[in-house]
Design a protein around this motif. Structure first.
Motif, PDB file in Angstrom:
ATOM      1  N   CYS A  80       0.848  -1.196   0.000  1.00  0.00           N
ATOM      2  CA  CYS A  80       0.000   0.000   0.000  1.00  0.00           C
ATOM      3  C   CYS A  80       0.882   1.245   0.000  1.00  0.00           C
ATOM      4  O   CYS A  80       1.875   1.309   0.736  1.00  0.00           O
ATOM      5  N   PHE A  81       0.516   2.219  -0.812  1.00  0.00           N
ATOM      6  CA  PHE A  81       1.304   3.442  -0.903  1.00  0.00           C
ATOM      7  C   PHE A  81       1.320   4.151   0.453  1.00  0.00           C
ATOM      8  O   PHE A  81       0.308   4.260   1.139  1.00  0.00           O
ATOM      9  N   ILE A 121       2.328   5.161  -6.749  1.00  0.00           N
ATOM     10  CA  ILE A 121       1.661   3.885  -6.992  1.00  0.00           C
ATOM     11  C   ILE A 121       2.016   3.376  -8.390  1.00  0.00           C
ATOM     12  O   ILE A 121       2.460   4.138  -9.250  1.00  0.00           O
ATOM     13  N   GLY A 122       1.838   2.072  -8.611  1.00  0.00           N
ATOM     14  CA  GLY A 122       2.123   1.490  -9.918  1.00  0.00           C
ATOM     15  C   GLY A 122       2.905   0.196  -9.801  1.00  0.00           C
ATOM     16  O   GLY A 122       3.031  -0.383  -8.715  1.00  0.00           O
ATOM     17  N   ASP A 123       3.431  -0.256 -10.946  1.00  0.00           N
ATOM     18  CA  ASP A 123       4.212  -1.497 -11.020  1.00  0.00           C
ATOM     19  C   ASP A 123       5.705  -1.176 -11.018  1.00  0.00           C
ATOM     20  O   ASP A 123       6.156  -0.288 -11.749  1.00  0.00           O
ATOM     21  N   PHE A 124       6.464  -1.924 -10.220  1.00  0.00           N
ATOM     22  CA  PHE A 124       7.900  -1.688 -10.072  1.00  0.00           C
ATOM     23  C   PHE A 124       8.654  -3.013 -10.166  1.00  0.00           C
ATOM     24  O   PHE A 124       8.327  -3.964  -9.440  1.00  0.00           O
ATOM     25  N   ILE A 144       6.454  -5.729  -8.567  1.00  0.00           N
ATOM     26  CA  ILE A 144       5.656  -5.432  -7.381  1.00  0.00           C
ATOM     27  C   ILE A 144       4.657  -4.327  -7.726  1.00  0.00           C
ATOM     28  O   ILE A 144       5.026  -3.318  -8.326  1.00  0.00           O
ATOM     29  N   THR A 145       3.401  -4.515  -7.355  1.00  0.00           N
ATOM     30  CA  THR A 145       2.363  -3.505  -7.585  1.00  0.00           C
ATOM     31  C   THR A 145       2.058  -2.785  -6.270  1.00  0.00           C
ATOM     32  O   THR A 145       1.710  -3.422  -5.273  1.00  0.00           O
ATOM     33  N   ILE A 146       2.214  -1.458  -6.282  1.00  0.00           N
ATOM     34  CA  ILE A 146       1.893  -0.633  -5.120  1.00  0.00           C
ATOM     35  C   ILE A 146       0.517  -0.014  -5.341  1.00  0.00           C
ATOM     36  O   ILE A 146       0.276   0.665  -6.342  1.00  0.00           O
ATOM     37  N   HIS A 147      -0.393  -0.251  -4.386  1.00  0.00           N
ATOM     38  CA  HIS A 147      -1.792   0.145  -4.525  1.00  0.00           C
ATOM     39  C   HIS A 147      -2.067   1.464  -3.792  1.00  0.00           C
ATOM     40  O   HIS A 147      -1.405   1.786  -2.803  1.00  0.00           O
TER      41      HIS A 147
END
Length: 277
Positions: A80-81, A121-124, A144-147
């Motif tokens: 989570c962001f 947020i986004g994909d890293f 990794i996806t940050i929501h």
């Protein structure tokens, strides 16, 4: 891993035009400087036979020891962001782990454990490179996806101490959806749901806390206060209870905590005066 081999053969007054490599594992190559990947560990006799344009040959054998590469893997938690995402290396090697290097958002950090705060947020892509005690290295990359977190807002009405107050969660989220709401009104009690109605025990100022969770289990919390107003107490006096009709009566309004009034005299007549006649 790929192992490069370099031809160092020389010949006087001629040119070498043929190379024959034998890697000792049942495979070979005709390249001058081949790159080979061994499928197992162990000691392999690698031989090279070089042939000149005059048909002369020469060969050499060198034993190559192929060591075990580390098995690279890692776990991660908290996506989570605004929260700290933790990465833990679960890599292993028969010779032991010498070092671990993380690469995230263009920055690098050493150690088996990484706590990282993403900038948006986004994909890293997250890469872990591990070096074993035998100096062999290997790496792995995971996305990794940050929501996002919910953006909280509450709509409240007005209420008096003899009626329930309705509060509505009007929070939003940039992606995903809101899955649950939890309300905490302290000593008054708890509630759940997007819209709740609470009957407070008396007039006054009451704190509340709203916790909203998204479908990705990202939670945000908002604290606020609501005001419960004092209810008016309606009362009046009639100086003359009865008399011969027609007659006029001056009503005396003795109500408390009131600003507006609505009289109904029971005979079809009404008034909004404070003390009507």
């Amino acid at each position: 891993q790929n192992t490069p081999f370099t031809d160092l053969s020389q010949v006087a007054n001629a040119n070498i035009d043929t190379w024959s490599w034998d890697f000792g594992d049942g495979t070979g190559s005709g390249d001058q400087n081949p790159i080979h990947q061994f499928s197992a560990t162990g000691l392999f006799p690698v031989s090279l036979e070089a042939r000149s344009n005059l048909g002369c040959t020469s060969s050499e054998t060198v034993f190559v020891e192929v060591l075990a590469s580390p098995a690279v893997s890692f776990t991660s938690e908290n996506f989570c962001f605004g929260e700290t995402t933790r990465f833990t290396s679960t890599s292993s090697s028969v010779s032991g782990i010498r070092s671990s290097l993380w690469t995230v958002e263009g920055s690098q950090s050493n150690g088996a454990l990484l706590d990282y705060n993403f900038s948006f947020i986004g994909d890293f892509p997250v890469t872990l490179t591990v070096e074993a005690d035998n100096f062999c290295t290997a790496s792995t990359t995971e996305t990794i996806t940050i929501h996002p977190l919910p953006v909280l807002a509450v709509a409240t009405g007005t209420a008096c101490d003899n009626e329930a107050l309705t509060l509505t969660d009007i929070s939003t989220i940039s992606s995903g959806s809101i899955s649950s709401q939890s309300w905490d009104f302290g000593a008054v009690g708890m509630a759940s749901g997007r819209e709740v109605s609470i009957l407070f025990p008396s007039a006054g100022l009451y704190p509340y806390t709203l916790s909203v969770e998204s479908d990705q289990r990202c939670t945000a919390t908002l604290s606020g206060e609501v005001t419960i107003n004092i209810s008016p107490t309606a009362a009046f006096e009639v100086p003359v209870a009865a008399s011969a009709a027609p007659f006029a009566i001056d009503f005396v309004n003795t109500s408390n905590n009131a600003e507006r009034f609505a009289w109904d005299f029971g005979d079809g007549q009404t008034s909004t005066n404070e003390n009507p006649s």
